[in-house]
Design a protein around this motif. Structure first.
Motif, PDB file in Angstrom:
ATOM      1  N   VAL A  64       0.849  -1.178   0.000  1.00 55.51           N
ATOM      2  CA  VAL A  64       0.000   0.000   0.000  1.00 55.51           C
ATOM      3  C   VAL A  64       0.893   1.239   0.000  1.00 55.51           C
ATOM      4  O   VAL A  64       1.825   1.336   0.788  1.00 55.51           O
ATOM      5  N   LEU A  65       0.609   2.163  -0.913  1.00 50.12           N
ATOM      6  CA  LEU A  65       1.394   3.379  -1.069  1.00 50.12           C
ATOM      7  C   LEU A  65       0.698   4.546  -0.387  1.00 50.12           C
ATOM      8  O   LEU A  65      -0.494   4.775  -0.602  1.00 50.12           O
ATOM      9  N   TYR A  66       1.475   5.257   0.413  1.00 51.24           N
ATOM     10  CA  TYR A  66       1.011   6.477   1.073  1.00 51.24           C
ATOM     11  C   TYR A  66       1.950   7.616   0.706  1.00 51.24           C
ATOM     12  O   TYR A  66       3.143   7.404   0.497  1.00 51.24           O
ATOM     13  N   VAL A  67       1.412   8.830   0.656  1.00 50.90           N
ATOM     14  CA  VAL A  67       2.210  10.037   0.542  1.00 50.90           C
ATOM     15  C   VAL A  67       1.767  10.939   1.682  1.00 50.90           C
ATOM     16  O   VAL A  67       0.598  11.329   1.748  1.00 50.90           O
ATOM     17  N   ASN A  68       2.702  11.211   2.607  1.00 49.59           N
ATOM     18  CA  ASN A  68       2.380  12.028   3.789  1.00 49.59           C
ATOM     19  C   ASN A  68       1.154  11.492   4.514  1.00 49.59           C
ATOM     20  O   ASN A  68       0.270  12.244   4.887  1.00 49.59           O
ATOM     21  N   ASP A  69       1.065  10.197   4.683  1.00 53.29           N
ATOM     22  CA  ASP A  69      -0.047   9.520   5.356  1.00 53.29           C
ATOM     23  C   ASP A  69      -1.366   9.594   4.589  1.00 53.29           C
ATOM     24  O   ASP A  69      -2.404   9.231   5.116  1.00 53.29           O
ATOM     25  N   ARG A  70      -1.353  10.062   3.341  1.00 52.96           N
ATOM     26  CA  ARG A  70      -2.537  10.043   2.465  1.00 52.96           C
ATOM     27  C   ARG A  70      -2.474   8.765   1.640  1.00 52.96           C
ATOM     28  O   ARG A  70      -1.509   8.507   0.934  1.00 52.96           O
ATOM     29  N   LEU A  71      -3.502   7.963   1.727  1.00 59.88           N
ATOM     30  CA  LEU A  71      -3.565   6.712   0.983  1.00 59.88           C
ATOM     31  C   LEU A  71      -3.663   6.994  -0.504  1.00 59.88           C
ATOM     32  O   LEU A  71      -4.550   7.715  -0.957  1.00 59.88           O
ATOM     33  N   THR A 129      -0.115  -0.919  -4.731  1.00 60.16           N
ATOM     34  CA  THR A 129       0.703  -1.054  -5.934  1.00 60.16           C
ATOM     35  C   THR A 129       0.731  -2.506  -6.377  1.00 60.16           C
ATOM     36  O   THR A 129       0.615  -3.418  -5.569  1.00 60.16           O
ATOM     37  N   LEU A 130       0.890  -2.704  -7.675  1.00 62.11           N
ATOM     38  CA  LEU A 130       1.013  -4.036  -8.261  1.00 62.11           C
ATOM     39  C   LEU A 130       2.110  -3.988  -9.312  1.00 62.11           C
ATOM     40  O   LEU A 130       2.409  -2.921  -9.858  1.00 62.11           O
ATOM     41  N   PRO A 131       2.716  -5.127  -9.650  1.00 57.15           N
ATOM     42  CA  PRO A 131       3.721  -5.130 -10.706  1.00 57.15           C
ATOM     43  C   PRO A 131       3.153  -4.598 -12.025  1.00 57.15           C
ATOM     44  O   PRO A 131       1.971  -4.802 -12.333  1.00 57.15           O
ATOM     45  N   LEU A 132       3.978  -3.878 -12.766  1.00 58.48           N
ATOM     46  CA  LEU A 132       3.644  -3.351 -14.097  1.00 58.48           C
ATOM     47  C   LEU A 132       2.503  -2.340 -14.076  1.00 58.48           C
ATOM     48  O   LEU A 132       1.711  -2.242 -15.005  1.00 58.48           O
ATOM     49  N   THR A 133       2.436  -1.564 -12.989  1.00 56.90           N
ATOM     50  CA  THR A 133       1.427  -0.518 -12.867  1.00 56.90           C
ATOM     51  C   THR A 133       2.093   0.762 -12.376  1.00 56.90           C
ATOM     52  O   THR A 133       3.236   0.749 -11.929  1.00 56.90           O
ATOM     53  N   PHE A 134       1.343   1.874 -12.460  1.00 59.91           N
ATOM     54  CA  PHE A 134       1.850   3.133 -11.921  1.00 59.91           C
ATOM     55  C   PHE A 134       0.719   3.989 -11.390  1.00 59.91           C
ATOM     56  O   PHE A 134      -0.441   3.796 -11.731  1.00 59.91           O
ATOM     57  N   PHE A 135       1.111   4.920 -10.518  1.00 57.46           N
ATOM     58  CA  PHE A 135       0.221   5.957 -10.013  1.00 57.46           C
ATOM     59  C   PHE A 135       0.750   7.304 -10.479  1.00 57.46           C
ATOM     60  O   PHE A 135       1.961   7.498 -10.578  1.00 57.46           O
ATOM     61  N   ARG A 136      -0.150   8.228 -10.745  1.00 55.82           N
ATOM     62  CA  ARG A 136       0.190   9.622 -11.037  1.00 55.82           C
ATOM     63  C   ARG A 136      -0.658  10.452 -10.092  1.00 55.82           C
ATOM     64  O   ARG A 136      -1.873  10.291 -10.026  1.00 55.82           O
ATOM     65  N   PHE A 137      -0.012  11.339  -9.344  1.00 58.68           N
ATOM     66  CA  PHE A 137      -0.775  12.172  -8.424  1.00 58.68           C
ATOM     67  C   PHE A 137      -0.111  13.530  -8.274  1.00 58.68           C
ATOM     68  O   PHE A 137       1.088  13.692  -8.497  1.00 58.68           O
ATOM     69  N   ASP A 138      -0.921  14.514  -7.924  1.00 56.26           N
ATOM     70  CA  ASP A 138      -0.472  15.887  -7.730  1.00 56.26           C
ATOM     71  C   ASP A 138      -0.195  16.115  -6.246  1.00 56.26           C
ATOM     72  O   ASP A 138      -0.916  15.582  -5.387  1.00 56.26           O
ATOM     73  N   VAL A 139       0.809  16.935  -5.966  1.00 56.79           N
ATOM     74  CA  VAL A 139       1.101  17.356  -4.600  1.00 56.79           C
ATOM     75  C   VAL A 139       1.430  18.839  -4.608  1.00 56.79           C
ATOM     76  O   VAL A 139       1.783  19.405  -5.645  1.00 56.79           O
ATOM     77  N   ARG A 140       1.307  19.442  -3.462  1.00 60.15           N
ATOM     78  CA  ARG A 140       1.731  20.833  -3.326  1.00 60.15           C
ATOM     79  C   ARG A 140       3.252  20.880  -3.288  1.00 60.15           C
ATOM     80  O   ARG A 140       3.906  19.904  -2.939  1.00 60.15           O
ATOM     81  N   GLU A 141       3.780  22.021  -3.610  1.00 56.95           N
ATOM     82  CA  GLU A 141       5.222  22.226  -3.522  1.00 56.95           C
ATOM     83  C   GLU A 141       5.675  21.984  -2.077  1.00 56.95           C
ATOM     84  O   GLU A 141       4.985  22.350  -1.136  1.00 56.95           O
ATOM     85  N   GLY A 142       6.806  21.315  -1.906  1.00 58.60           N
ATOM     86  CA  GLY A 142       7.335  21.072  -0.570  1.00 58.60           C
ATOM     87  C   GLY A 142       7.925  19.682  -0.447  1.00 58.60           C
ATOM     88  O   GLY A 142       8.158  18.990  -1.435  1.00 58.60           O
ATOM     89  N   LEU A 191       6.742  12.601   1.928  1.00 57.00           N
ATOM     90  CA  LEU A 191       7.253  11.296   2.307  1.00 57.00           C
ATOM     91  C   LEU A 191       6.402  10.214   1.645  1.00 57.00           C
ATOM     92  O   LEU A 191       5.208  10.109   1.905  1.00 57.00           O
ATOM     93  N   LEU A 192       7.020   9.446   0.750  1.00 55.73           N
ATOM     94  CA  LEU A 192       6.373   8.288   0.138  1.00 55.73           C
ATOM     95  C   LEU A 192       6.725   7.092   1.008  1.00 55.73           C
ATOM     96  O   LEU A 192       7.904   6.901   1.350  1.00 55.73           O
ATOM     97  N   HIS A 193       5.721   6.286   1.373  1.00 52.50           N
ATOM     98  CA  HIS A 193       5.999   5.159   2.262  1.00 52.50           C
ATOM     99  C   HIS A 193       4.911   4.103   2.172  1.00 52.50           C
ATOM    100  O   HIS A 193       3.838   4.335   1.635  1.00 52.50           O
ATOM    101  N   GLY A 194       5.240   2.926   2.721  1.00 47.35           N
ATOM    102  CA  GLY A 194       4.276   1.848   2.868  1.00 47.35           C
ATOM    103  C   GLY A 194       3.668   1.928   4.258  1.00 47.35           C
ATOM    104  O   GLY A 194       3.708   2.967   4.913  1.00 47.35           O
TER     105      GLY A 194
END
Length: 154
Positions: free
Chosen positions: A62-69, A73-86, A89-92
Motif C-alpha cells: 500500500v502506497l502512502y504520501v504524507n499519510d494520504r492513501l 501497488t502491483l507489478p507493471l502498474t503506476f500511479f500519477r498524483f499531484d502534490v503541493r510544492e514542498g 514522504l512516500l511510504h508503505g
C-alpha cells in the motif's frame, strides 16, 4: 458452530487478499502517459517495473504520501498524483519500512521507481527520461484511492 466460524474467518482472509486498486480507463491511462506538468502543483509518478517471475515480484504494498492513501501497488502498474510544492514522504505501512523523502516544486514532474520484495518497498528516484521510458514500456495506470472509497475485488 466452531466450524462455521472457521469457515467465515477463512473467507474473510481470502477476500482481503483479493482487494486491489481499480485500473484506470484507457483514456485516463493515455492522458497520464502524456506526462504534462501543472503550473500550480508538482506531479509524482510512482511505478513498478517488475518483470521478474518470482513470487516476490508479485507482492503488492500500500502506497502512502504524507499519510494520504494513494492505493495498492502491483507489478507493471503506476500511479500519477499531484502534490503541493514542498517535502513529501512516500511510504508503505505496517511492517513495510520503505520510504523516500522527496522535495518538489510546482510545475515539475518527478519519477519514482518502486520495487517490492517480501512486502517491503524500495523507492528510488529516477530521471525523467528513464521514468517516461519505463512507464511507456511496462505499465498501466491505477486509480488513486479517495477518502471513503471502497476497495474493488479482483
Amino acid at each position: 458452530m466452531m466450524l462455521a466460524r472457521l469457515a467465515l474467518a477463512v473467507s474473510i482472509v481470502a477476500l482481503a487478499g483479493c482487494v486491489s486498486t481499480p485500473q484506470a480507463t484507457s483514456e485516463r491511462d493515455a492522458g497520464a502517459k502524456r506526462f504534462l506538468a501543472r503550473p500550480d502543483a508538482a506531479i509524482i509518478y510512482v511505478y513498478r517495473f517488475d518483470f521478474a517471475s518470482t513470487e516476490m515480484a508479485s507482492d503488492d504494498t500500500v502506497l502512502y504520501v504524507n499519510d494520504r492513501l494513494i492505493g495498492a501497488t502491483l507489478p507493471l502498474t503506476f500511479f500519477r498524483f499531484d502534490v503541493r510544492e514542498g517535502v513529501h514522504l512516500l511510504h508503505g505501512t505496517g511492517h513495510d519500512q520503505g520510504q523516500l523523502k522527496l522535495e518538489t516544486r510546482a510545475g515539475e514532474i518527478y519519477f519514482v521507481s518502486l520495487q517490492v520484495a517480501s512486502g517491503v518497498s524500495d523507492f528510488r528516484r529516477v530521471d525523467a527520461a528513464t521514468g517516461k521510458r519505463d512507464i511507456l514500456r511496462c505499465c498501466s495506470l491505477l486509480e488513486n484511492w479517495v477518502p471513503g472509497q471502497r476497495p474493488v475485488l479482483r
